[in-house]
Write a protein that holds these residues in place. Structure first.
Motif, PDB file in Angstrom:
ATOM      1  N   ALA A   1      -5.350  35.537 -37.405  1.00 52.61           N
ATOM      2  CA  ALA A   1      -6.056  34.814 -36.361  1.00 52.61           C
ATOM      3  C   ALA A   1      -7.435  34.425 -36.888  1.00 52.61           C
TER       4      ALA A   1
ATOM      5  N   LYS B   1     -10.269  36.851 -38.325  1.00 50.84           N
ATOM      6  CA  LYS B   1      -9.681  38.185 -38.483  1.00 50.84           C
ATOM      7  C   LYS B   1      -8.947  38.283 -39.812  1.00 50.84           C
TER       8      LYS B   1
ATOM      9  N   SER C   1       2.177  46.209 -31.876  1.00 50.17           N
ATOM     10  CA  SER C   1       1.810  45.128 -30.961  1.00 50.17           C
ATOM     11  C   SER C   1       2.971  44.159 -30.691  1.00 50.17           C
TER      12      SER C   1
ATOM     13  N   ARG D   1       2.303  36.143 -26.105  1.00 51.43           N
ATOM     14  CA  ARG D   1       1.025  36.364 -25.429  1.00 51.43           C
ATOM     15  C   ARG D   1      -0.060  35.557 -26.134  1.00 51.43           C
ATOM     16  N   PRO D   2      -1.137  35.247 -25.445  1.00 46.73           N
ATOM     17  CA  PRO D   2      -2.234  34.525 -26.115  1.00 46.73           C
ATOM     18  C   PRO D   2      -2.735  35.240 -27.368  1.00 46.73           C
ATOM     19  N   GLU D   3      -2.698  36.553 -27.381  1.00 50.16           N
ATOM     20  CA  GLU D   3      -3.173  37.296 -28.554  1.00 50.16           C
ATOM     21  C   GLU D   3      -2.217  37.196 -29.737  1.00 50.16           C
ATOM     22  N   ASP D   4      -1.063  36.579 -29.565  1.00 51.38           N
ATOM     23  CA  ASP D   4      -0.164  36.323 -30.686  1.00 51.38           C
ATOM     24  C   ASP D   4      -0.553  35.052 -31.434  1.00 51.38           C
ATOM     25  N   THR D   5      -1.527  34.320 -30.918  1.00 49.87           N
ATOM     26  CA  THR D   5      -1.976  33.096 -31.571  1.00 49.87           C
ATOM     27  C   THR D   5      -2.530  33.404 -32.954  1.00 49.87           C
TER      28      THR D   5
ATOM     29  N   THR E   1       0.468  28.891 -31.496  1.00 48.96           N
ATOM     30  CA  THR E   1      -0.575  28.879 -30.471  1.00 48.96           C
ATOM     31  C   THR E   1       0.055  29.178 -29.121  1.00 48.96           C
TER      32      THR E   1
ATOM     33  N   SER F   1      -2.524  30.573 -22.159  1.00 49.38           N
ATOM     34  CA  SER F   1      -2.343  31.396 -20.944  1.00 49.38           C
ATOM     35  C   SER F   1      -2.112  30.531 -19.718  1.00 49.38           C
TER      36      SER F   1
END
Length: 123
Positions: free
Chosen positions: A39, A42, A59, A83-87, A120, A123
């Motif tokens: 990401a 990161k 996760s 989920r958005p955090e998988d972007t 991407t 949400s």
């Protein structure tokens, strides 16, 4: 060995995507394969790997499934309940031989990498 990842895209939360990774590896069945993601801002992190067995990060466990087709020299990552955090940009990696236990999650273990495919999740 060349790796070509594909299948990324934009989806809404809860949706699904299937990533593919084509390889030029001979005797593909003897290679350990992994998916990692990075990401923005990161470090590249482990997602899943397949060798004699499969390995998943906490996760994605229960939502993602890694698989391979040793005839077609293809690696897959089925991603459900996104989920958005998988972007992230998703990369496939390859290592000749086996990976066992915690080494499956180590980036440095993999010798070859594909170019990445963007996922991407909104949400």
């Amino acid at each position: 060995v060349q790796l070509q990842a594909s299948g990324g895209g934009s989806v809404q939360a809860g949706g699904s995507l299937r990533l593919s990774c084509a390889t030029s590896a001979r005797t593909f069945s003897r290679w350990a394969m992994g998916w990692f993601r990075q990401a923005p801002g990161k470090e590249r992190e482990f997602v899943a790997a397949i060798s004699r067995t499969t390995y998943y990060s906490d996760s994605v466990k229960g939502r993602f499934t890694i698989s391979r087709d040793n005839v077609k020299n293809m690696l897959y990552l089925q991603m459900n309940s996104l989920r958005p955090e998988d972007t992230a940009v998703y990369y496939c990696g390859a290592k000749e031989g086996l990976v066992v236990g915690h080494t499956a999650a180590l980036r440095r273990v993999y010798d070859y990498w594909g170019q990445g495919t963007q996922v991407t999740v909104s949400s």
